[in-house]
Scaffold this active site. Structure first.
Site, PDB file in Angstrom:
ATOM      1  N   SER A 143       4.602  20.070  -2.078  1.00  8.58           N
ATOM      2  CA  SER A 143       5.770  19.612  -2.843  1.00  8.58           C
ATOM      3  C   SER A 143       6.869  20.667  -2.739  1.00  8.58           C
ATOM      4  O   SER A 143       6.585  21.854  -2.519  1.00  8.58           O
ATOM      5  CB  SER A 143       5.386  19.430  -4.314  1.00  8.58           C
ATOM      6  OG  SER A 143       6.525  19.295  -5.120  1.00  8.58           O
ATOM      7  N   TYR A 156       1.444  21.721 -12.446  1.00  8.95           N
ATOM      8  CA  TYR A 156       1.703  20.954 -11.225  1.00  8.95           C
ATOM      9  C   TYR A 156       2.296  21.855 -10.132  1.00  8.95           C
ATOM     10  O   TYR A 156       1.813  21.886  -9.004  1.00  8.95           O
ATOM     11  CB  TYR A 156       2.669  19.808 -11.537  1.00  8.95           C
ATOM     12  CG  TYR A 156       3.037  18.966 -10.333  1.00  8.95           C
ATOM     13  CD1 TYR A 156       2.157  18.015  -9.833  1.00  8.95           C
ATOM     14  CD2 TYR A 156       4.259  19.126  -9.687  1.00  8.95           C
ATOM     15  CE1 TYR A 156       2.478  17.248  -8.726  1.00  8.95           C
ATOM     16  CE2 TYR A 156       4.594  18.359  -8.575  1.00  8.95           C
ATOM     17  CZ  TYR A 156       3.707  17.420  -8.102  1.00  8.95           C
ATOM     18  OH  TYR A 156       4.027  16.656  -6.995  1.00  8.95           O
TER      19      TYR A 156
HETATM   20  P1  NAP Z   1       1.722   7.802  -7.087  1.00 12.28           P
HETATM   21  O1  NAP Z   1       2.737   6.747  -6.937  1.00 12.28           O
HETATM   22  O2  NAP Z   1       1.231   8.170  -8.451  1.00 12.28           O
HETATM   23  O3  NAP Z   1       0.474   7.429  -6.159  1.00 12.28           O
HETATM   24  C1  NAP Z   1      -0.664   8.254  -6.141  1.00 12.28           C
HETATM   25  C2  NAP Z   1      -1.906   7.426  -5.899  1.00 12.28           C
HETATM   26  O4  NAP Z   1      -3.046   8.308  -5.964  1.00 12.28           O
HETATM   27  C3  NAP Z   1      -2.133   6.343  -6.966  1.00 12.28           C
HETATM   28  O5  NAP Z   1      -2.576   5.145  -6.367  1.00 12.28           O
HETATM   29  C4  NAP Z   1      -3.204   6.971  -7.827  1.00 12.28           C
HETATM   30  O6  NAP Z   1      -3.997   6.007  -8.524  1.00 12.28           O
HETATM   31  C5  NAP Z   1      -4.024   7.709  -6.791  1.00 12.28           C
HETATM   32  N1  NAP Z   1      -4.903   8.699  -7.397  1.00 12.28           N
HETATM   33  C6  NAP Z   1      -4.693   9.470  -8.497  1.00 12.28           C
HETATM   34  N2  NAP Z   1      -5.771  10.212  -8.768  1.00 12.28           N
HETATM   35  C7  NAP Z   1      -6.697   9.914  -7.817  1.00 12.28           C
HETATM   36  C8  NAP Z   1      -8.022  10.337  -7.564  1.00 12.28           C
HETATM   37  N3  NAP Z   1      -8.638  11.219  -8.377  1.00 12.28           N
HETATM   38  N4  NAP Z   1      -8.683   9.824  -6.515  1.00 12.28           N
HETATM   39  C9  NAP Z   1      -8.091   8.915  -5.707  1.00 12.28           C
HETATM   40  N5  NAP Z   1      -6.841   8.463  -5.890  1.00 12.28           N
HETATM   41  C10 NAP Z   1      -6.146   8.953  -6.936  1.00 12.28           C
HETATM   42  O7  NAP Z   1       2.208   9.193  -6.455  1.00 12.28           O
HETATM   43  P2  NAP Z   1       3.269   9.528  -5.292  1.00 12.28           P
HETATM   44  O8  NAP Z   1       4.574   9.807  -5.914  1.00 12.28           O
HETATM   45  O9  NAP Z   1       3.174   8.552  -4.190  1.00 12.28           O
HETATM   46  O10 NAP Z   1       2.702  10.943  -4.830  1.00 12.28           O
HETATM   47  C11 NAP Z   1       1.743  11.083  -3.804  1.00 12.28           C
HETATM   48  C12 NAP Z   1       1.565  12.574  -3.545  1.00 12.28           C
HETATM   49  O11 NAP Z   1       2.840  13.157  -3.247  1.00 12.28           O
HETATM   50  C13 NAP Z   1       1.019  13.359  -4.747  1.00 12.28           C
HETATM   51  O12 NAP Z   1       0.147  14.374  -4.293  1.00 12.28           O
HETATM   52  C14 NAP Z   1       2.273  13.976  -5.347  1.00 12.28           C
HETATM   53  O13 NAP Z   1       2.001  15.162  -6.083  1.00 12.28           O
HETATM   54  C15 NAP Z   1       3.070  14.272  -4.096  1.00 12.28           C
HETATM   55  N6  NAP Z   1       4.517  14.413  -4.330  1.00 12.28           N
HETATM   56  C16 NAP Z   1       5.211  13.409  -4.934  1.00 12.28           C
HETATM   57  C17 NAP Z   1       6.576  13.601  -5.186  1.00 12.28           C
HETATM   58  C18 NAP Z   1       7.404  12.547  -5.860  1.00 12.28           C
HETATM   59  O14 NAP Z   1       8.545  12.873  -6.268  1.00 12.28           O
HETATM   60  N7  NAP Z   1       6.937  11.319  -6.001  1.00 12.28           N
HETATM   61  C19 NAP Z   1       7.201  14.796  -4.790  1.00 12.28           C
HETATM   62  C20 NAP Z   1       6.452  15.772  -4.172  1.00 12.28           C
HETATM   63  C21 NAP Z   1       5.093  15.573  -3.941  1.00 12.28           C
HETATM   64  P3  NAP Z   1      -3.573   5.632 -10.046  1.00 12.28           P
HETATM   65  O15 NAP Z   1      -2.229   5.052  -9.977  1.00 12.28           O
HETATM   66  O16 NAP Z   1      -4.629   4.656 -10.463  1.00 12.28           O
HETATM   67  O17 NAP Z   1      -3.611   6.926 -10.803  1.00 12.28           O
END
Ligand code: NAP
Length: 254
Positions: A143, A156
Site C-alpha cells: 500500500s 494497517y
Molecule cells: P475489499 O474490497 O475489502 O476486498 C477484499 C476481499 O478480501 C474481500 O472479498 C474480503 O472478503 C476478502 N477477505 C478478507 N479477509 C479475508 C481472509 N481472511 N481470507 C480470504 N479472503 C479475505 O478490499 P480491496 O480494496 O479490494 O483491497 C484489496 C487489497 O488491496 C487489500 O490487501 C488492501 O489492503 C489493499 N489496498 C487497498 C487500497 C484501497 O484503497 N482500496 C489501497 C491500498 C492497498 P469480505 O468482504 O467477506 O471481508
C-alpha cells in the site's frame, strides 16, 4: 481474448470483490486459468460465473487465508483443476481503523494475521507447487501507506510496511529458483474497503475530499491496480524482483 498470461495458472486471494475481483477478470482475459480464493462463497462464485460467461477459465476455492487447513485444501483444489500455479497474488487484506489508544490488542493481532501472516501461510503452501511449475511470480499486496504515515490506522500502515519488507526477503531467497516476489503498492482505490473506512469517519464526504486532494491523480479504480498486477504476473516483468511497485496516483511525489 489477449494472451499476456497464456498457459499460466494464477491464484488470487481475496478475489471476491474489489481489486482482487478485477484482477481475476483481467488475468482471465489475458489467458490465465484463475483460482479465485476468498471467504465469501457467494460473491466469489459470481466472479467465476462472470469470467466463464465470456469464455475465461476460473474456479472458486473457499479459503480463509489465516487458516492453514483451508489453505492446503485450496491449493489441492487449484492443482487438481488447473495444474501447478506459476502466479500467486496475495491480495486479501483488511483495514483496522483506529489510533494506538483506540484499538484493542485483539484488533492489532487480527490486522497482522490477515495482512502479513497470511502471506507467510499461503506462500508456504503454494511455493512447493510453484516449484513444480518451474518457477513463477508472487505478488504481495502492499500500500501507499507503507511509505506515508497516516494517523488514523497505524496497525494497517505498519502491516503494509511489513509486507514490503517481507517481499524483499522472499525475493532474495527464491530468485535462484526462478520465483520472483514483488509488492504492489496502490494509492487509495475506489472499493468497498474504502467505503467501509469512510463510513467509520465523522464526516465521510469531507474525509473523501481530503483523500482525493492528497493524490495528484485523485482516487484510483480497481483496474488501475489490476493492470499493474497483470504486468507483475507476466513474463514482461521477468527482470523485476523484490520491488515495491508504486501505483499511487502520485501521492509520494508531493
Ligand atoms: P475489499 O474490497 O475489502 O476486498 C477484499 C476481499 O478480501 C474481500 O472479498 C474480503 O472478503 C476478502 N477477505 C478478507 N479477509 C479475508 C481472509 N481472511 N481470507 C480470504 N479472503 C479475505 O478490499 P480491496 O480494496 O479490494 O483491497 C484489496 C487489497 O488491496 C487489500 O490487501 C488492501 O489492503 C489493499 N489496498 C487497498 C487500497 C484501497 O484503497 N482500496 C489501497 C491500498 C492497498 P469480505 O468482504 O467477506 O471481508
Amino acid at each position: 481474448m489477449a494472451d499476456r498470461l497464456r498457459n499460466k495458472v494464477a491464484i488470487i486471494t481475496g478475489a471476491a470483490r474489489g481489486i482482487g475481483a478485477r484482477s481475476a477478470e483481467l488475468f482471465a482475459q489475458e489467458g490465465a486459468a484463475v483460482a479465485v480464493w476468498d471467504i465469501n462463497q457467494e460473491r466469489g462464485t459470481d466472479v467465476v460465473d462472470c469470467i466463464q460467461s465470456v469464455g475465461g477459465k476460473a474456479v472458486f476455492c473457499p479459503c480463509d487465508v489465516t487458516k492453514d487447513q483451508q489453505i492446503q485444501q485450496a491449493v489441492d483444489q487449484t492443482v487438481s483443476k488447473f495444474g501447478y500455479p506459476s502466479v500467486l497474488f496475495n491480495n486479501a487484506g483488511i483495514a483496522v481503523v483506529g489510533e494506538i489508544e483506540q484499538i484493542t490488542p485483539e484488533d492489532w493481532d487480527h490486522q497482522y494475521e490477515v495482512n502479513v501472516k497470511s502471506i507467510y501461510l499461503v506462500s508456504r503452501a503454494v511455493i512447493p507447487v510453484m516449484r513444480q511449475a518451474g518457477g513463477g511470480s508472487i505478488i504481495n499486496m502492499g500500500s501507499e501507506s507503507a511509505f506515508v504515515g497516516f494517523p488514523m490506522h497505524p496497525a494497517y500502515t505498519s502491516s503494509k510496511a511489513a509486507v514490503v519488507h517481507l517481499t524483499r526477503s522472499m525475493a532474495v531467497r527464491y530468485a535462484p529458483e526462478k520465483i520472483r516476489v514483488n509488492s504492489l503498492c496502490p494509492g487509495t482505490i475506489n472499493t468497498e474497503l474504502l467505503t467501509e473506512f469512510l463510513a467509520q469517519q465523522d464526516d465521510p464526504e469531507a474525509v473523501k475530499e481530503e483523500i482525493r486532494d492528497m493524490h495528484p491523480l485523485g482516487i484510483g479504480e480497481p483496474e488501475d491496480i489490476a493492470w499493474a498486477a497483470v504486468y507483475l504476473a507476466s513474463d514482461e516483468s521477468k527482470y523485476m524482483t523484490g520491488a515495491p511497485m508504486l501505483v499511487e496516483g502520485g501521492i509520494l511525489t508531493l
